[in-house]
Design a protein around this motif. Sequence first.
Motif, short mmCIF file in Angstrom:
data_model
loop_
_atom_site.label_atom_id
_atom_site.label_comp_id
_atom_site.label_asym_id
_atom_site.label_seq_id
_atom_site.Cartn_x
_atom_site.Cartn_y
_atom_site.Cartn_z
N PRO A 200 1.01 -1.53 -0.19
CA PRO A 200 -0.01 -0.33 0.17
C PRO A 200 0.55 0.73 0.22
O PRO A 200 0.15 2.12 -0.54
N HIS A 201 2.25 1.32 0.64
CA HIS A 201 3.49 2.38 0.92
C HIS A 201 3.21 2.92 -0.36
O HIS A 201 3.95 4.34 -0.81
N THR A 202 4.07 1.45 -0.90
CA THR A 202 4.36 2.29 -2.35
C THR A 202 3.61 2.07 -2.90
O THR A 202 4.33 2.99 -4.08
N LEU A 203 1.72 1.75 -3.27
CA LEU A 203 1.93 2.11 -5.08
C LEU A 203 1.22 3.77 -4.28
O LEU A 203 1.32 4.84 -4.69
N LYS A 204 1.10 4.04 -3.06
CA LYS A 204 0.56 5.43 -2.28
C LYS A 204 1.30 6.52 -3.39
O LYS A 204 0.72 7.56 -3.41
N ILE A 205 3.22 6.12 -2.97
CA ILE A 205 3.62 7.13 -2.65
C ILE A 205 4.09 7.09 -4.75
O ILE A 205 4.57 7.75 -5.08
N SER A 206 3.87 5.59 -5.80
CA SER A 206 4.40 6.03 -7.10
C SER A 206 3.21 6.76 -7.54
O SER A 206 3.51 7.65 -8.89
N ASP A 207 1.53 7.47 -7.00
CA ASP A 207 0.49 7.74 -7.84
C ASP A 207 0.19 8.50 -6.56
O ASP A 207 -0.57 7.73 -5.74
N THR A 208 -0.60 9.88 -7.02
CA THR A 208 -2.01 10.45 -6.60
C THR A 208 -2.89 9.49 -6.21
O THR A 208 -3.56 10.03 -5.20
N LYS A 209 -3.17 8.92 -7.32
CA LYS A 209 -4.78 8.69 -7.60
C LYS A 209 -4.85 7.39 -6.08
O LYS A 209 -5.90 6.70 -6.05
N TYR A 210 -3.68 6.94 -6.10
CA TYR A 210 -3.78 5.69 -4.73
C TYR A 210 -3.97 6.36 -3.44
O TYR A 210 -4.50 4.71 -2.84
N GLN A 211 -3.71 7.33 -3.23
CA GLN A 211 -3.82 8.08 -2.14
C GLN A 211 -5.61 7.28 -1.40
O GLN A 211 -5.42 7.99 -0.76
N GLN A 212 -6.07 7.51 -2.45
CA GLN A 212 -7.93 7.76 -1.99
C GLN A 212 -8.40 6.11 -1.21
O GLN A 212 -9.61 6.58 -1.07
N HIS A 213 -7.71 5.19 -1.54
CA HIS A 213 -7.59 4.40 -0.97
C HIS A 213 -7.23 3.52 -0.19
O HIS A 213 -6.42 3.67 0.41
N THR A 214 -8.70 2.38 0.79
CA THR A 214 -7.53 1.84 1.86
C THR A 214 -6.42 0.79 1.45
O THR A 214 -6.11 0.74 0.47
N ASN A 215 -5.68 0.17 2.29
CA ASN A 215 -4.57 -0.02 2.46
C ASN A 215 -5.28 -1.75 1.70
O ASN A 215 -4.86 -2.46 0.80
N VAL A 216 -5.99 -1.97 2.61
CA VAL A 216 -6.77 -3.69 1.90
C VAL A 216 -7.42 -3.10 0.00
O VAL A 216 -7.27 -3.69 -0.80
N GLN A 217 -8.00 -1.74 -0.36
CA GLN A 217 -8.56 -2.05 -1.44
C GLN A 217 -6.96 -1.82 -3.04
O GLN A 217 -7.00 -2.55 -3.87
N LEU A 218 -5.97 -1.55 -1.55
CA LEU A 218 -4.45 -1.56 -2.46
C LEU A 218 -3.87 -2.68 -3.16
O LEU A 218 -3.23 -2.63 -3.66
N LEU A 219 -4.43 -3.91 -1.83
CA LEU A 219 -3.57 -5.06 -1.97
C LEU A 219 -4.65 -5.87 -3.37
O LEU A 219 -4.40 -6.01 -4.15
N GLU A 220 -5.95 -5.19 -3.59
CA GLU A 220 -6.73 -6.12 -4.72
C GLU A 220 -6.24 -5.32 -5.90
O GLU A 220 -6.30 -5.43 -6.80
N ILE A 221 -6.33 -3.80 -5.70
CA ILE A 221 -5.93 -3.41 -6.98
C ILE A 221 -4.52 -3.59 -7.56
O ILE A 221 -3.95 -3.56 -8.99
N ALA A 222 -3.14 -3.81 -6.63
CA ALA A 222 -2.03 -4.44 -7.56
C ALA A 222 -1.87 -5.63 -7.51
O ALA A 222 -1.03 -6.43 -8.43
N CYS A 223 -2.35 -6.55 -7.37
CA CYS A 223 -3.33 -7.85 -7.90
C CYS A 223 -3.85 -7.63 -9.68
O CYS A 223 -4.08 -8.62 -10.47
N GLN A 224 -4.46 -6.47 -10.19
CA GLN A 224 -4.78 -6.35 -11.12
C GLN A 224 -3.86 -5.85 -12.59
O GLN A 224 -3.22 -6.03 -12.13
N GLU A 225 -4.72 -6.59 -13.05
CA GLU A 225 -2.90 -6.40 -14.48
C GLU A 225 -3.35 -4.58 -14.75
O GLU A 225 -3.96 -4.13 -15.16
N GLY A 226 -2.04 -4.81 -15.74
CA GLY A 226 -1.43 -3.31 -15.63
C GLY A 226 -0.77 -2.77 -14.72
O GLY A 226 -0.40 -1.34 -14.87
N VAL A 227 -1.14 -2.79 -13.75
CA VAL A 227 -0.85 -2.12 -12.51
C VAL A 227 0.61 -2.07 -11.79
O VAL A 227 1.35 -3.03 -11.73
N SER A 228 1.15 -0.90 -11.77
CA SER A 228 3.04 -1.82 -11.27
C SER A 228 3.38 0.46 -10.36
O SER A 228 2.77 1.39 -10.77
N SER A 229 4.04 0.09 -9.63
CA SER A 229 4.43 1.50 -8.11
C SER A 229 4.83 1.78 -9.85
O SER A 229 6.22 2.86 -8.94
#
Length: 310
Positions: A200-229
């Motif tokens: 979650p921390h890595t995604l949040k600092i990679s792009d401001t669009k991730y800062q609105q999500h909870t840590n749990v949501q970011l774990l789901e997002i991290a497993c989606q196709e094309g998502v990279s920090s």
Amino acid sequence: MKITLPKYLNDSEIRNFISNISFIFDSKDARIEGFILVLKNVKKMSLLGQLLIYKFVAYSATHRCFMNPYIYWNRKIKQELAKKGFLEIINTYMEDSKDTKKILQSYKKMRTCSNEFLFAPHRMLRSEENDKNKLEQEFLDSIKKYYTEEIKCSIVSQCIGELISNFWAHAIEESDTIIVACGTQDSIEVIFADNAKGIPHTLKISDTKYQQHTNVQLLEIACQEGVSSKIGTNHQGYGLFLIKELAINHNGQFSLYSADGYAQFSSKKQKTGNIGYWQGTIIHLRLDLKACKRIDVIMGKKIDERFIWE
């Protein structure tokens, strides 16, 4: 202070255990007296449970969380920890967490036997990045030796290779990164864990669009196709997505634990929720290899299988 483990430290108890030991991440240099870890009633412990026992001891010893802690052992579990390669490392940390040379020597290399594939706990150090290709080759050679069927070798090597590459691509500091793998001809289990900043921390600092999500949501997002920090680089965001898809298509399970959340994927269901707190990331993969599917069939397209059978 005392933590008593249940009779069965299996996947269903892992989240409780993580929550119970979360306090160590706020206990650096606390030197808590009278701490006891009670294992005497444990009858069975999963590979992930064994790794977490090791991580708990290694982190608390390195950061001086306790003063003269004690482990109340169960002989059967002690033997199992020794078989998988964890016991010597645990004992070394308990004896002297500052003896870096002895600690590194206590880690074992991969090995195979007639009925089991085992890559015993291996510590991955950022300072050894130049050895990346050597490590990957050692893994591949060991996998080829045990998994002689082309499709099994392809699946196992791709999964382990993705996890190794993920570390070299994203780790920016030494964080006691550990990888362990154990399997038979019918299944494989791979676990990767560190004490870095976490997904979650890595995604949040990679792009401001991730800062609105909870840590749990970011774990789901991290497993989606094309998502990279690693935005703006050649990283395509296939790593975690590919491993998740392999688990779903091989009657397996793929789990992430990071910060205060977890996400678990299988062919039957997806679970998400909160845990106490884990500093860093734990990745746990389990696959059924009795009926393997080609990676390009699963993905619906040809991908760069860097670690595929040659």
